[in-house]
Design a protein around this motif. Sequence first.
Motif, PDB file in Angstrom:
ATOM      1  N   ASP A  85       6.431   3.788   3.233  1.00 34.26           N
ATOM      2  CA  ASP A  85       7.099   5.077   2.626  1.00 34.26           C
ATOM      3  C   ASP A  85       6.338   6.198   3.140  1.00 34.26           C
ATOM      4  OD1 ASP A  85       8.499   3.396   1.209  1.00 34.26           O
ATOM      5  OD2 ASP A  85       7.488   3.666  -0.904  1.00 34.26           O
ATOM      6  N   GLN A  86       5.258   6.429   3.450  1.00 37.06           N
ATOM      7  CA  GLN A  86       4.496   7.619   3.975  1.00 37.06           C
ATOM      8  C   GLN A  86       4.943   7.675   5.371  1.00 37.06           C
ATOM      9  OE1 GLN A  86       2.923   9.764   2.314  1.00 37.06           O
ATOM     10  NE2 GLN A  86       2.734   8.775   0.490  1.00 37.06           N
ATOM     11  N   TRP A  87       4.932   6.753   5.944  1.00 32.84           N
ATOM     12  CA  TRP A  87       5.549   7.059   7.707  1.00 32.84           C
ATOM     13  C   TRP A  87       6.834   7.310   7.561  1.00 32.84           C
ATOM     14  CZ3 TRP A  87       3.009   1.356   8.362  1.00 32.84           C
ATOM     15  CH2 TRP A  87       1.541   1.506   8.739  1.00 32.84           C
ATOM     16  N   LEU A 137       0.872  -1.193   0.177  1.00 29.69           N
ATOM     17  CA  LEU A 137       0.083  -0.026  -0.043  1.00 29.69           C
ATOM     18  C   LEU A 137       0.968   1.217   0.178  1.00 29.69           C
ATOM     19  CD1 LEU A 137      -2.869  -0.578   2.511  1.00 29.69           C
ATOM     20  CD2 LEU A 137      -3.013  -0.194  -0.024  1.00 29.69           C
ATOM     21  N   GLY A 138       2.147   1.235   0.427  1.00 29.79           N
ATOM     22  CA  GLY A 138       2.869   2.283   0.397  1.00 29.79           C
ATOM     23  C   GLY A 138       2.960   2.830   1.820  1.00 29.79           C
ATOM     24  N   MET A 139       2.328   2.375   2.799  1.00 29.95           N
ATOM     25  CA  MET A 139       2.328   2.943   4.040  1.00 29.95           C
ATOM     26  C   MET A 139       3.457   3.204   4.645  1.00 29.95           C
ATOM     27  SD  MET A 139      -1.092   3.002   4.565  1.00 29.95           S
ATOM     28  CE  MET A 139      -1.753   3.064   5.986  1.00 29.95           C
TER      29      MET A 139
END
Lengths: 221, 219
Positions: free
Chosen positions: B84-86, B80-82
């Motif tokens: 990376d966002q974190w 989901l790319g979570m």
Amino acid sequence: MQECRIAANDLACRRGDRLLFAGLSFALESGQALQLVGSNGIGKSSLIRILAGLMPAYSGTVELAGSVGLVDERPALDPHLPLGKALAFWQRLDGAHDNRAAQLGLSDLMDVPVRYLSTGQKKRAALARLCGQAAPVWLLDEPLNGLDTRGTALVMDMVAEHCREGGIAVLASHQQFELSGMQRVELSAFLPSPSGKGRGWGFNADVVPPPQPLPSGEGLS
Amino acid sequence: MSSQFLTLLRRDLAQLFLGGRRGGALLPVLFFLAVAMLYPFAVGPDAPLLGKTGGGMIWVAALLAAILPLDRLIEPDLELGMFDQWALRGISEEWLVTVRMLAHWLSFGPPLMLAAIPASALVGIDGEKLRLVELGLLAGTPGLAALGVMIASITAGLRGGAALGGLLLIPLAVPLIVFGAGSLATGGTSGLALTGAFSLVLLAITPFAAGAAIREGRR
């Protein structure tokens, strides 16, 4: 908005044994925008990830002042949650900022699970997440993909407003992006091959010798 | 910091307990009970034999149940790319993994300890043995949870990562089962203490190993 700056110094990117680009430099100050253009596979997305600090550059450095917001092909929203709850998770982490959900046309979708949203709606949702983050440096990887004409205009307005407020935007997009004062970097100009051969695909880093300076004043008579 | 911790923990718990599309916390428990139910059928109605070996069987079932949630511990959030966002928000992978370990244990350890009570009735072990099994699970499941998160981080993004994860978990969990089930044979607390000690080692190294694996996976 806080002062921000992003600068790339002599960046090179290598994926596997292919050198995608080399010698790329630029500097953006508060209020400036930059569009990265180039054909598929030339390294636009890799450059965005290098600028975000998520991927190491093969050589060169990135100077960054200010926090970074990233929108790429993954929305980073829980697929089984209703959109409102998925966005609320990021809102709790980022602090309460206006995520402009209404402006992005998402008000009616708040109860819909994220996995039922269309590509364009997911992209709008990711942009809402970005707006709520209040990050001065925006890195947008293909922000217009899947958006209709109204959505496209909306994103262009959002980027323009962000820059007016003193933010920085770097966009990777092969679509025409109309924004006054926006710089453009054509990535094919930074292909490491002097002949430009293998355009768009890079080439083997190990077989290509570094470019030699032309001998001056001799050999040509 | 604490509100960030609670936000992350709440999301992790919701993901792991309800599980979205991937089964949730109920699946390992049902699997655990199913193994406990099969065991008397396989061994036959020999009450002394069942009572003698049942405790060890509960440990084997717990270890196998620990393999089931591996593929939904880290991989979905990477996709989901979570992560990376974190990372862009300055939240370290070590911290995220620590929160996830806690959430994973909560969704896995206590339910398994509860399920051990009906399981002990199925294999006919007495109250004293059950007490040792419960104490052993209390000492050992945190280690199993840590191991699960570590292996899930290392195998995330690999093809067939879930199957590989199961194969990796079994040998690494051997010390837990040796000391945990061993405490049943000796009836002593030293086995429990060693199980707890091994769990603590795993809890201490997992954030760093898993954090490094997630960062390395971005290249």
